[in-house]
Design a protein around this motif. Structure first.
Motif, PDB file in Angstrom:
ATOM      1  N   LYS A  32     -12.805 -13.313   4.378  1.00 29.22           N
ATOM      2  CA  LYS A  32     -13.040 -11.864   4.362  1.00 29.22           C
ATOM      3  C   LYS A  32     -13.844 -11.349   5.550  1.00 29.22           C
ATOM      4  O   LYS A  32     -14.798 -11.990   5.987  1.00 29.22           O
ATOM      5  CB  LYS A  32     -13.807 -11.463   3.086  1.00 29.22           C
ATOM      6  CG  LYS A  32     -13.201 -11.966   1.793  1.00 29.22           C
ATOM      7  CD  LYS A  32     -11.925 -11.240   1.434  1.00 29.22           C
ATOM      8  CE  LYS A  32     -11.330 -11.760   0.125  1.00 29.22           C
ATOM      9  NZ  LYS A  32     -10.050 -11.103  -0.210  1.00 29.22           N
ATOM     10  N   TYR A  33     -13.444 -10.178   6.004  1.00 24.95           N
ATOM     11  CA  TYR A  33     -14.213  -9.389   6.985  1.00 24.95           C
ATOM     12  C   TYR A  33     -15.177  -8.517   6.182  1.00 24.95           C
ATOM     13  O   TYR A  33     -14.751  -7.678   5.398  1.00 24.95           O
ATOM     14  CB  TYR A  33     -13.207  -8.574   7.810  1.00 24.95           C
ATOM     15  CG  TYR A  33     -13.636  -7.231   8.332  1.00 24.95           C
ATOM     16  CD1 TYR A  33     -14.751  -7.065   9.167  1.00 24.95           C
ATOM     17  CD2 TYR A  33     -12.867  -6.091   8.037  1.00 24.95           C
ATOM     18  CE1 TYR A  33     -15.091  -5.802   9.662  1.00 24.95           C
ATOM     19  CE2 TYR A  33     -13.197  -4.840   8.538  1.00 24.95           C
ATOM     20  CZ  TYR A  33     -14.310  -4.697   9.340  1.00 24.95           C
ATOM     21  OH  TYR A  33     -14.642  -3.457   9.836  1.00 24.95           O
ATOM     22  N   LYS A  36     -19.939  -5.400  10.154  1.00 24.81           N
ATOM     23  CA  LYS A  36     -19.405  -5.124  11.494  1.00 24.81           C
ATOM     24  C   LYS A  36     -20.481  -4.609  12.426  1.00 24.81           C
ATOM     25  O   LYS A  36     -21.526  -4.107  11.990  1.00 24.81           O
ATOM     26  CB  LYS A  36     -18.245  -4.142  11.417  1.00 24.81           C
ATOM     27  CG  LYS A  36     -18.580  -2.777  10.837  1.00 24.81           C
ATOM     28  CD  LYS A  36     -17.349  -1.872  10.860  1.00 24.81           C
ATOM     29  CE  LYS A  36     -17.490  -0.692   9.930  1.00 24.81           C
ATOM     30  NZ  LYS A  36     -16.328   0.183   9.878  1.00 24.81           N
ATOM     31  N   GLN A  40     -16.385  -1.095  15.865  1.00 24.71           N
ATOM     32  CA  GLN A  40     -15.445  -1.821  15.000  1.00 24.71           C
ATOM     33  C   GLN A  40     -15.286  -3.294  15.386  1.00 24.71           C
ATOM     34  O   GLN A  40     -14.187  -3.850  15.298  1.00 24.71           O
ATOM     35  CB  GLN A  40     -14.078  -1.133  15.017  1.00 24.71           C
ATOM     36  CG  GLN A  40     -14.081   0.252  14.402  1.00 24.71           C
ATOM     37  CD  GLN A  40     -14.149   0.177  12.882  1.00 24.71           C
ATOM     38  OE1 GLN A  40     -15.195   0.387  12.273  1.00 24.71           O
ATOM     39  NE2 GLN A  40     -13.044  -0.144  12.243  1.00 24.71           N
ATOM     40  N   SER A 125      -5.891   2.121   3.795  1.00 25.14           N
ATOM     41  CA  SER A 125      -6.352   2.318   5.174  1.00 25.14           C
ATOM     42  C   SER A 125      -5.759   1.272   6.119  1.00 25.14           C
ATOM     43  O   SER A 125      -5.433   1.589   7.257  1.00 25.14           O
ATOM     44  CB  SER A 125      -7.879   2.339   5.256  1.00 25.14           C
ATOM     45  OG  SER A 125      -8.398   1.082   4.954  1.00 25.14           O
ATOM     46  N   SER A 164      -9.405   1.306  11.248  1.00 25.86           N
ATOM     47  CA  SER A 164      -9.955   0.543  10.121  1.00 25.86           C
ATOM     48  C   SER A 164      -9.840  -0.930  10.496  1.00 25.86           C
ATOM     49  O   SER A 164      -8.753  -1.383  10.886  1.00 25.86           O
ATOM     50  CB  SER A 164      -9.138   0.841   8.856  1.00 25.86           C
ATOM     51  OG  SER A 164      -9.636   0.093   7.781  1.00 25.86           O
ATOM     52  N   SER A 166      -9.585  -3.880   9.061  1.00 27.48           N
ATOM     53  CA  SER A 166      -8.548  -4.748   8.505  1.00 27.48           C
ATOM     54  C   SER A 166      -7.145  -4.317   8.941  1.00 27.48           C
ATOM     55  O   SER A 166      -6.204  -5.106   8.845  1.00 27.48           O
ATOM     56  CB  SER A 166      -8.652  -4.770   6.979  1.00 27.48           C
ATOM     57  OG  SER A 166      -8.585  -3.463   6.468  1.00 27.48           O
ATOM     58  N   SER A 222     -15.742   0.925   1.742  1.00 29.87           N
ATOM     59  CA  SER A 222     -15.887  -0.276   2.565  1.00 29.87           C
ATOM     60  C   SER A 222     -16.884  -0.025   3.696  1.00 29.87           C
ATOM     61  O   SER A 222     -17.695  -0.894   4.015  1.00 29.87           O
ATOM     62  CB  SER A 222     -14.552  -0.673   3.179  1.00 29.87           C
ATOM     63  OG  SER A 222     -13.685  -1.106   2.199  1.00 29.87           O
ATOM     64  N   LEU A 272     -17.759 -12.463  -1.210  1.00 29.12           N
ATOM     65  CA  LEU A 272     -17.694 -11.042  -0.835  1.00 29.12           C
ATOM     66  C   LEU A 272     -18.425 -10.194  -1.881  1.00 29.12           C
ATOM     67  O   LEU A 272     -19.264  -9.346  -1.556  1.00 29.12           O
ATOM     68  CB  LEU A 272     -16.216 -10.627  -0.734  1.00 29.12           C
ATOM     69  CG  LEU A 272     -15.915  -9.134  -0.625  1.00 29.12           C
ATOM     70  CD1 LEU A 272     -16.328  -8.601   0.743  1.00 29.12           C
ATOM     71  CD2 LEU A 272     -14.418  -8.867  -0.840  1.00 29.12           C
ATOM     72  N   ALA A 314     -12.330  -5.172  -1.841  1.00 33.05           N
ATOM     73  CA  ALA A 314     -13.548  -4.465  -2.237  1.00 33.05           C
ATOM     74  C   ALA A 314     -13.246  -3.512  -3.388  1.00 33.05           C
ATOM     75  O   ALA A 314     -13.278  -2.289  -3.246  1.00 33.05           O
ATOM     76  CB  ALA A 314     -14.124  -3.721  -1.033  1.00 33.05           C
TER      77      ALA A 314
HETATM   78  C1  DP6 Z   1     -13.044  -6.337   1.644  1.00 32.20           C
HETATM   79  O1  DP6 Z   1     -11.049  -2.661   7.011  1.00 32.20           O
HETATM   80  O2  DP6 Z   1     -11.459  -1.257   4.946  1.00 32.20           O
HETATM   81  O3  DP6 Z   1     -10.880  -5.691   2.421  1.00 32.20           O
HETATM   82  O4  DP6 Z   1     -13.313  -1.260   9.180  1.00 32.20           O
HETATM   83  O5  DP6 Z   1     -14.717   0.152   7.688  1.00 32.20           O
HETATM   84  O6  DP6 Z   1     -12.231   0.494   7.740  1.00 32.20           O
HETATM   85  P1  DP6 Z   1     -13.400  -0.483   7.873  1.00 32.20           P
HETATM   86  O7  DP6 Z   1     -13.283  -1.527   6.681  1.00 32.20           O
HETATM   87  P2  DP6 Z   1     -12.021  -2.172   5.979  1.00 32.20           P
HETATM   88  O8  DP6 Z   1     -12.717  -3.433   5.270  1.00 32.20           O
HETATM   89  C2  DP6 Z   1     -11.949  -4.345   4.567  1.00 32.20           C
HETATM   90  C3  DP6 Z   1     -12.822  -5.246   3.809  1.00 32.20           C
HETATM   91  C4  DP6 Z   1     -12.142  -6.194   2.860  1.00 32.20           C
HETATM   92  C5  DP6 Z   1     -11.987  -7.593   3.461  1.00 32.20           C
HETATM   93  C6  DP6 Z   1     -10.885  -7.774   4.462  1.00 32.20           C
HETATM   94  O9  DP6 Z   1      -9.839  -7.107   4.403  1.00 32.20           O
HETATM   95  O10 DP6 Z   1     -11.073  -8.672   5.329  1.00 32.20           O
END
Ligand code: DP6
Length: 364
Positions: A32-33, A36, A40, A125, A164, A166, A222, A272, A314
């Motif tokens: 998971k991301y 940040k 970005q 998104s 965004s 992801s 997020s 996460l 999330a």
């Molecule tokens: C939990 O890409 O929605 O899905 O960059 O602020 O738009 P922003 O965030 P976003 O975060 C995704 C978080 C996640 C984990 C993932 O997809 O890696």
């Protein structure tokens, strides 16, 4: 590469008008991301399966306007004006205008629709920003005959990331990695790449059945969640864990080691949510039904030895992952035991996909 590599040469002969349309899929992260830096840039590397059925279709009709620094666009969701989405698009345009400077030369009519219901609680998104970035870059490609597909995909991912994070993993399929990792030489913080190492065929046809546990708005966006990682007591350890898990996945993917895959993917999902529960302020996005589903998956897996596991994004919804070879059994189990925990019994059957595709010829 560095961001300057995505600045275009000065345009010549901007067309008066035209139309483009793209369909971009959603994706589900395995590592998971979460967290940040400025612009970005992810705090840790991540990897995801590109999905297939969950997708956003976007078309843009563009027409020349008087030159000014203002952006001009209309936004329609499912054919109806959607003004509450406009600030997000405005911010996106502000972030990317240096890289696609024709944005101030046109009025854009952006029409978008999602394959999944808007109220499903599934984040749109990633697919939404990917589809929009692809449409915009397609307009630019008309002005730069030399732009090849490799650069096109990289720049589309680069632009989508600025909308965004992801979303940069929603341009291509089927396994996409984003964020610098020492053992992945082509990895970048700026865009997603196709996973460059061997992947056993057991991962080729993975399925993702998305159980819609809670369809309402999330309590915490997020963006807010990412920001809470700044002063998080466990942040540094968590970011290191993401690097380590990507390292471990290299062998897991090449050997087709489903047992270790399951262990890493479920641990990532729970970590996460553990980060959310231990931030300041703390919050919980899982619902009682999320936990019921997780427990039932664990019992079923233990009893039947079926390689089926879960991941979470999330929110409260559960992504149930399994290889195609156990599809019949898995669907039976989901219908018999898990659907009862979904809001109105709703779930979406998805699987790994090949990435975004262009829908109509750019009719400039
Ligand atoms: C939990 O890409 O929605 O899905 O960059 O602020 O738009 P922003 O965030 P976003 O975060 C995704 C978080 C996640 C984990 C993932 O997809 O890696």
């Amino acid at each position: 590469m560095n961001p300057k590599d995505f600045l275009p040469n000065p345009y010549r002969d901007l067309p008066a008008e035209g139309k483009v349309a793209w369909k971009a899929p959603s994706n589900i992260a395995l590592v998971k991301y979460w967290g940040k830096k400025a612009n970005q840039i992810p705090a840790n590397p991540s990897i995801s399966f590109t999905l297939d059925a969950c997708a956003t279709t976007t078309s843009i009709v563009y027409s020349r306007k008087e030159e000014s620094s203002q952006f001009s666009f209309d936004l329609l969701l499912d054919g109806r004006p959607k003004d509450d989405f406009k600030p997000k698009i405005q911010t996106f345009f502000e972030r990317i205008v240096d890289y696609v400077p024709f944005l101030t030369s046109y009025h854009f009519k952006i029409e978008t629709s999602n394959s999944f219901p808007h109220s499903s609680g599934i984040a749109s998104s990633a697919s939404g920003m990917a589809a929009l970035a692809l449409c915009l870059l397609d307009i630019e490609r008309k002005l730069d005959a030399k732009m090849d597909d490799v650069f096109f995909n990289k720049k589309a991912s680069f632009l989508a990331r600025l909308g965004s994070g992801s979303a940069c993993r929603s341009i291509e399929g089927d396994l996409i990695q984003w964020g610098i990792h020492q053992e992945i030489p082509t990895s970048s913080d700026l865009f997603g790449i196709k996973y460059p190492f061997d992947v056993d065929s057991v991962f080729n046809n993975f399925h993702d059945t998305i159980l819609l546990v809670h369809k309402g708005e999330k309590q915490v966006s997020s963006t807010v969640g990412h920001n809470l990682m700044h002063d998080h007591p466990y942040a540094a350890r968590r970011f290191q864990q993401a690097h380590d898990n990507l390292n471990k996945l290299k062998e897991v993917f090449s050997k087709g080691d489903l047992e270790s895959f399951i262990q890493i993917v479920e641990s990532e999902a729970l970590t996460l949510h553990a980060m959310m529960m231990t931030s300041n302020p703390y919050f919980i996005l899982m619902k009682p039904d999320t936990l019921e589903i997780i427990n039932k998956i664990w019992v079923y897996r233990k009893e039947t030895k079926t390689p089926i596991c879960f991941t979470l994004d999330a929110g409260a919804n559960v992504h149930v992952l399994y290889p195609k070879s156990v599809k019949e059994k898995a669907i039976q189990f989901i219908q018999n035991e898990l659907v009862a925990h979904c809001e109105n019994g709703h779930y979406i059957c998805d699987r790994i996909g090949k990435g975004a595709r262009k829908l109509v010829e750019n009719t400039q």
